[in-house]
Motif scaffolding. Sequence first.
Motif, short mmCIF file in Angstrom:
data_model
loop_
_atom_site.label_atom_id
_atom_site.label_comp_id
_atom_site.label_asym_id
_atom_site.label_seq_id
_atom_site.Cartn_x
_atom_site.Cartn_y
_atom_site.Cartn_z
N MET A 88 41.19 39.27 32.72
CA MET A 88 42.05 40.08 33.58
C MET A 88 43.14 39.19 34.19
SD MET A 88 39.50 40.67 36.84
CE MET A 88 40.76 41.44 37.84
N ILE A 89 44.26 39.78 34.48
CA ILE A 89 45.32 39.06 35.19
C ILE A 89 44.83 38.73 36.58
CG2 ILE A 89 47.67 39.25 36.11
CD1 ILE A 89 48.27 41.16 33.80
N GLU A 90 45.13 37.54 37.03
CA GLU A 90 44.64 37.13 38.34
C GLU A 90 45.08 38.13 39.41
OE1 GLU A 90 46.29 33.31 39.13
OE2 GLU A 90 48.25 34.09 39.66
N SER A 91 44.14 38.42 40.29
CA SER A 91 44.43 39.30 41.42
C SER A 91 43.73 38.75 42.65
CB SER A 91 43.94 40.74 41.13
OG SER A 91 42.55 40.73 40.88
N LEU A 92 44.36 38.91 43.77
CA LEU A 92 43.81 38.37 45.01
C LEU A 92 42.54 39.09 45.42
CD1 LEU A 92 47.09 37.87 47.07
CD2 LEU A 92 45.82 36.16 45.77
#
Length: 512
Positions: free
Chosen positions: A234-238
């Motif tokens: 997954m794309i990095e997410s906070l």
Amino acid sequence: MGTQEYLEQINRYENDKQHELRKKHAITNPWIVSELLRPVDNIWQAKGGDTIIKFKGEDKTEEFKERLKDVKDGMSMRQFMKDIWFQRFISDPNGIIFLEVARDGSKAELTYKSIHNIHAYDTDGVDIEWIIFEPAVEIFEGEKKDQKVSYSWVVDEQFYYYVKNDGKEVSIVEVIENNFGMVPGVVNSTIYNTEKKIKDSFIAKQVDLLNSYLTKNSVKEIYQFLHNYPLFWMIESLCPTCNGARKVGNEVCGTCKGSGYSARKDVSDVFIYPKAEVDINREFPPAGYIQPEVETCAENRTELDWLFDKMFHSLWGTTVEKSENETATGRFIDVQAVYNKLNEVADIAQLIEAKLTLIYGKFWYLLSLDAVQISYSRRYIAESPDVLWLRYEDARAKGAPTMTLNYMLEQFYYSEFASNPTMADYYIKLMYVEPFVHVNDASQIPEPDKTAKLYFQDWIGTLKEEQIIKSDIKKLKSLLFEYTKTKQTNGKENQTGSQPGNAEGNENLSGV
């Protein structure tokens, strides 16, 4: 048994942890050996064969046959050969089948003795001249209990000896007369290895291939364990809890464990995808899976299939035809090669069974039992009913002799009703009752067989299944021709009777 010793670490290709994992999850070989030996089932399922038992004086054959129905734990002699002897013929060719007699002489039963339980023996073919078993009892004597004493059985053609060995001296403790006049046992295999001077297993030449199959199959299993799971990305997410700060107050964030990012998948997650800038082109989703390549697994399976075919061909001299989707059609490329190999096993089995039957019989009829001869049936059904039917039709179309066609049609019925022998016997019996069973055109058949064939199916409908099963062929033929005469008489009466239009007999004949 013994799987672990073959699964040695593949140097420079796997580490210690991978080696332990491979050993832990390896699939052992009994199932593939069972597949390899599947054609042998035909020996035990073949119909026919013969057992000749000769007595001096009063004939006690029927009484003895009743005793042969329980030679070990309720098993008949033939069942014992299939379930006990044949397995040991494969796995322990130098072990023996031994008649163990109760101390008081009241009963006896056949038992299997492993080669690991035999100290030494001398043999003549499969007959045993003398045998020394490994110690049956081991104790420690002396003041310090440091003196090992063992007790073993020794048997020759005259006596059973119970022998004591204290490490310094061997002495006979007990002597029991051997009434058999021979050692009551046989070696499991007749296949002699002239180089090693021992008996060989039926699959001795396939052992290296089986070891290779075990190793390669274990590698395939571990590859699938390690690489068959898809990888989530997954794309990095906070982190939704700390918003990337890694802490909540003064404590490390419990959600992301201090990483600042959300790295766990949850079914309730919703990815908010920001609107793309004009100069940014996003052509991939915010998350997904990386599927492992399947070519390696497919290649492993192909290699294992190839290895099995090599084993099968090396043992049976042929392989089974494959269709385009690689599923077996059930037709051996050379069925005669399979029959030849089955005959080898049947020859050994009938020899062993004859000797065991004689030994077992000598316990009950020591002086009167003279000889035993066993002949196994060679009516093997090594192919499917569909294959056998096509073979029969082809032979009939080419004008094969009646005896040959009878044999081939019997094979078809035995295969078609392999799980129901009563129905196989039912149809085979009717096969010999029907006149000219292999001829379709009734006009080519002379009377009275022609009329009997025309009314054959009608006649079957007048009988109960049980009546056919219980009657012999001669009786059934008599019933068929009696029925035929009745139909002929009725037909003539209908043709000359006072009621025109009643032509039951004519309709039956013209219809056929």
